[in-house]
Design a protein around this motif. Structure first.
Motif, mmCIF file in Angstrom:
data_model
loop_
_atom_site.group_PDB
_atom_site.id
_atom_site.type_symbol
_atom_site.label_atom_id
_atom_site.label_comp_id
_atom_site.label_asym_id
_atom_site.label_seq_id
_atom_site.Cartn_x
_atom_site.Cartn_y
_atom_site.Cartn_z
ATOM 1 N N CYS A 162 0.877 -1.131 -0.047
ATOM 2 C CA CYS A 162 0.106 -0.118 -0.032
ATOM 3 C C CYS A 162 1.023 1.190 0.092
ATOM 4 C CB CYS A 162 -0.968 -0.110 1.285
ATOM 5 S SG CYS A 162 -0.068 0.171 2.885
ATOM 6 N N GLU A 163 2.145 1.166 0.301
ATOM 7 C CA GLU A 163 3.175 2.336 0.329
ATOM 8 C C GLU A 163 4.125 2.359 -0.870
ATOM 9 O OE1 GLU A 163 2.943 3.119 5.050
ATOM 10 O OE2 GLU A 163 4.697 2.244 4.241
ATOM 11 N N SER A 164 4.408 0.968 -1.080
ATOM 12 C CA SER A 164 5.582 0.896 -2.098
ATOM 13 C C SER A 164 5.128 1.191 -3.501
ATOM 14 C CB SER A 164 6.288 -0.507 -1.994
ATOM 15 O OG SER A 164 7.078 -0.689 -3.053
ATOM 16 N N SER A 165 6.174 1.747 -4.195
ATOM 17 C CA SER A 165 5.830 2.054 -5.610
ATOM 18 C C SER A 165 5.989 0.905 -6.460
ATOM 19 C CB SER A 165 6.830 3.175 -6.205
ATOM 20 O OG SER A 165 8.050 2.716 -6.231
ATOM 21 N N VAL A 166 5.476 0.728 -7.490
ATOM 22 C CA VAL A 166 5.616 -0.345 -8.355
ATOM 23 C C VAL A 166 7.107 -0.604 -8.773
ATOM 24 C CG1 VAL A 166 5.200 -1.414 -10.557
ATOM 25 C CG2 VAL A 166 3.584 -0.445 -9.377
ATOM 26 N N THR A 167 7.718 0.431 -9.008
ATOM 27 C CA THR A 167 9.183 0.528 -9.369
ATOM 28 C C THR A 167 10.195 -0.030 -8.227
ATOM 29 O OG1 THR A 167 8.838 2.381 -10.901
ATOM 30 C CG2 THR A 167 11.008 1.940 -10.274
ATOM 31 N N ASN A 168 9.864 0.515 -7.120
ATOM 32 C CA ASN A 168 10.682 -0.041 -5.913
ATOM 33 C C ASN A 168 10.528 -1.412 -5.617
ATOM 34 O OD1 ASN A 168 12.041 0.606 -3.231
ATOM 35 N ND2 ASN A 168 10.394 -0.153 -2.410
ATOM 36 N N HIS A 169 9.261 -1.974 -5.813
ATOM 37 C CA HIS A 169 9.143 -3.426 -5.534
ATOM 38 C C HIS A 169 9.603 -4.157 -6.632
ATOM 39 C CE1 HIS A 169 7.055 -7.067 -4.118
ATOM 40 N NE2 HIS A 169 6.888 -7.323 -5.596
ATOM 41 N N CYS A 170 9.603 -4.047 -7.947
ATOM 42 C CA CYS A 170 9.919 -4.826 -9.166
ATOM 43 C C CYS A 170 11.475 -4.778 -9.058
ATOM 44 C CB CYS A 170 9.269 -3.990 -10.434
ATOM 45 S SG CYS A 170 7.455 -4.546 -10.570
ATOM 46 N N ARG A 171 12.256 -3.616 -8.716
ATOM 47 C CA ARG A 171 13.586 -3.858 -8.808
ATOM 48 C C ARG A 171 14.121 -5.016 -7.932
ATOM 49 N NH1 ARG A 171 14.519 2.549 -8.588
ATOM 50 N NH2 ARG A 171 14.276 3.129 -10.986
ATOM 51 N N VAL A 172 13.393 -5.247 -6.664
ATOM 52 C CA VAL A 172 13.809 -6.097 -5.752
ATOM 53 C C VAL A 172 13.402 -7.500 -6.300
ATOM 54 C CG1 VAL A 172 13.694 -7.095 -3.460
ATOM 55 C CG2 VAL A 172 13.791 -4.569 -3.897
ATOM 56 N N SER A 173 12.098 -7.518 -6.590
ATOM 57 C CA SER A 173 11.510 -8.609 -7.075
ATOM 58 C C SER A 173 12.309 -9.408 -8.102
ATOM 59 C CB SER A 173 10.052 -8.632 -7.361
ATOM 60 O OG SER A 173 9.363 -9.692 -7.586
ATOM 61 N N PHE A 174 12.775 -8.688 -9.357
ATOM 62 C CA PHE A 174 13.176 -9.357 -10.084
ATOM 63 C C PHE A 174 14.599 -9.744 -9.948
ATOM 64 C CE2 PHE A 174 16.372 -8.879 -13.862
ATOM 65 C CZ PHE A 174 15.695 -9.583 -14.758
ATOM 66 N N GLY A 175 15.399 -8.968 -9.005
ATOM 67 C CA GLY A 175 16.681 -9.619 -8.498
ATOM 68 C C GLY A 175 16.700 -10.883 -8.098
#
Length: 490
Positions: free
Chosen positions: A191-204
């Protein structure tokens, strides 16, 4: 070795500070690294019980197939930091469902989740299409990337929360939790994280999750070796007590240290918590806006950790299991909700060189749980530790029933213990990277001071290192950056 005459001080000896110190010294600067704790390393440090090493905050990473391998080469420590086999799973506490996440990259992961949730096949592929697009437009995922300025520009995914994106895709329940599970590794709820912030971690993590042989010790030993080669002065148990004056163009070039000595320098790079940065800066240099900006930042969760050794006869392979008490990640990653516990089985060697398998489980906790014992840890504190440890043991044996009675539990640590490694708060991922809350990164109100901590690009160890490379590139300049890249990157 010879120096350029520029003296840089790096404040904070965690992975960000260590990386920054090596980069500046490799570019010819004289470098002094200050660490307030007795040892360098921050959450990269390990501790030992009965000669067996255990992790504190660093457990696994992504990036070995791309930017991490590149950064290790440039820092000169790629021979010290070696990948260890690892796999990942998710266990849902409410339903008892297990997801056995495949290796082989995000395409294989997308295929697996599409087969597990066939009614949402298109949504799964839509999510991973977005994830790959975000990474493609992330600066510094490839150190040879020359499109830095263009990639630092905002896009629509920087301005959308992960929850909003999931709503657009129409995903809910356990699939929503599976796609968002990397939030457990950056500490900011959907609910607080941007899509960008999350996807960078998730991808790695989804593309190539891995452990490191010898954990954080590998990085610390590599740093010490290179620091000696480069003439870096490392001072532990000392911090900047005050910066007595701001001169000229709002610069400070002299500091009084906590041991009473003084240090003169040309610029300073602060790899510490924003609240610690605010306390360090001269009051006359900080306006009300900056104070309010730091004051509005909220910490991510911390860890309550239990550590043990597995019976050699028990069946166990190196892996991460993410135990989610509820599929609602917002409840887990905000105070007062559910719990998320990471469970790591690792292969280590004891003091005699004998192979052992360790079990580390770390659950999300908040400062409120231990606030009453912040100054004094009495009998009630140790009763709390016993109760919380038992809660985690129960979760462990639910996920691994075959290990009941076959783990020799050797240590427990609370958020207060974490604070000893990562002052001043002990939070696991620094401040939460909330949408609309600007980060403290780059030039500070004192113009020759720069903030490099708090993972400007990606939370966690990988992002913290990337942030140091990005800051080095901006401060040292393109010519110095490319000279180092071309000399060291194979």
């Amino acid at each position: 070795m010879g120096h350029s005459g520029v003296h840089s001080v790096v404040v904070g000896g965690g992975i960000g500070g260590m990386s920054m110190a090596l980069l500046l010294a490799a570019a010819g600067r004289r470098v002094t690294l200050l660490e307030a704790c007795p040892k360098i390393g921050g959450f990269m440090q390990r501790f030992r019980r009965g000669g067996v090493p255990f992790d504190t905050g660093f457990h696994f990473t992504g990036g070995f197939e791309n930017v991490l391998a590149q950064m290790l080469q440039v820092l000169g420590i790629d021979d010290m930091v070696k990948e260890a086999p690892f796999r990942s799973r998710i266990f849902f506490g409410e339903s008892g469902r297990r997801l056995e996440l495949p290796g082989g990259g995000v395409d294989a992961l997308a295929d697996y989740l599409a087969s597990e949730f066939p009614e949402k096949r298109d949504a799964v592929y839509g999510y991973y299409k977005c994830e790959k697009a975000v990474v493609e437009h992330t600066p510094m995922f490839d150190l040879r990337d020359r499109d830095l300025a263009e990639k630092l520009m905002l896009n629509e995914y920087d301005l959308m929360t992960l929850d909003e994106f999931f709503d657009r895709l129409g995903v809910a329940g356990e699939l929503r939790a599976a796609l968002g599970s990397a939030a457990m590794c950056h500490g900011t709820p959907p609910c607080e994280s941007s899509v960008t912030n999350h996807c960078r971690v998730s991808f790695g993590l989804g593309n190539h999750i891995a452990r490191v042989e010898r954990g954080g010790d590998a990085f610390i030993d590599g740093f010490r070796r290179e620091a000696e080669k480069l003439g870096i002065e490392v001072r532990t148990g000392v911090r900047i007590a005050k910066c007595p004056e701001v001169v000229g163009r709002r610069e400070c070039r002299r500091a009084v240290l906590s041991d009473g000595s003084e240090l003169e320098f040309d610029d300073a790079f602060l790899a510490i918590h924003p609240k610690a940065i605010l306390e360090l800066l001269p009051p006359e240099a900080v306006n009300a806006f900056f104070r309010r900006r730091v004051g509005e930042m909220e910490d991510s969760c911390g860890f309550f950790t239990v550590s043990g050794v597995i019976d050699p006869a028990a069946e166990a392979v190196p892996e991460l299991t993410s135990y989610l008490s509820t599929p609602d990640l917002n409840r887990i990653l905000l105070p007062g909700g559910g719990t998320g516990t990471g469970m790591v089985i690792a292969e280590e060697r004891d003091a005699a060189g004998k192979p052992v398998r360790t079990f580390t489980a770390f659950g999300s906790v908040w400062p409120e749980a231990t606030a009453r014992w912040s100054e004094k840890r009495d009998a009630a504190y140790f009763e709390y530790k016993e109760r919380y440890a038992q809660k985690i043991y129960d979760e462990v044996y639910r996920v691994y029933p075959g290990l009941r009675g076959r783990i020799d539990w050797r240590a427990t640590s609370s958020l207060l213990t974490c604070r000893d490694y990562a002052p001043p708060t002990g939070c696991a991922y620094g401040v939460r990277q909330k949408l609309g809350c600007s980060r403290i990164f780059g030039r500070l109100p004192v113009r020759n001071f720069y903030a490099i901590g708090q993972s400007a690009l990606i939370p966690g160890m990988l992002g913290t290192m990337m942030a140091s490379f990005l800051m080095f590139r901006q401060v040292a300049g393109e010519a110095a950056y490319w000279k180092l890249i071309e000399a060291r990157l194979r």
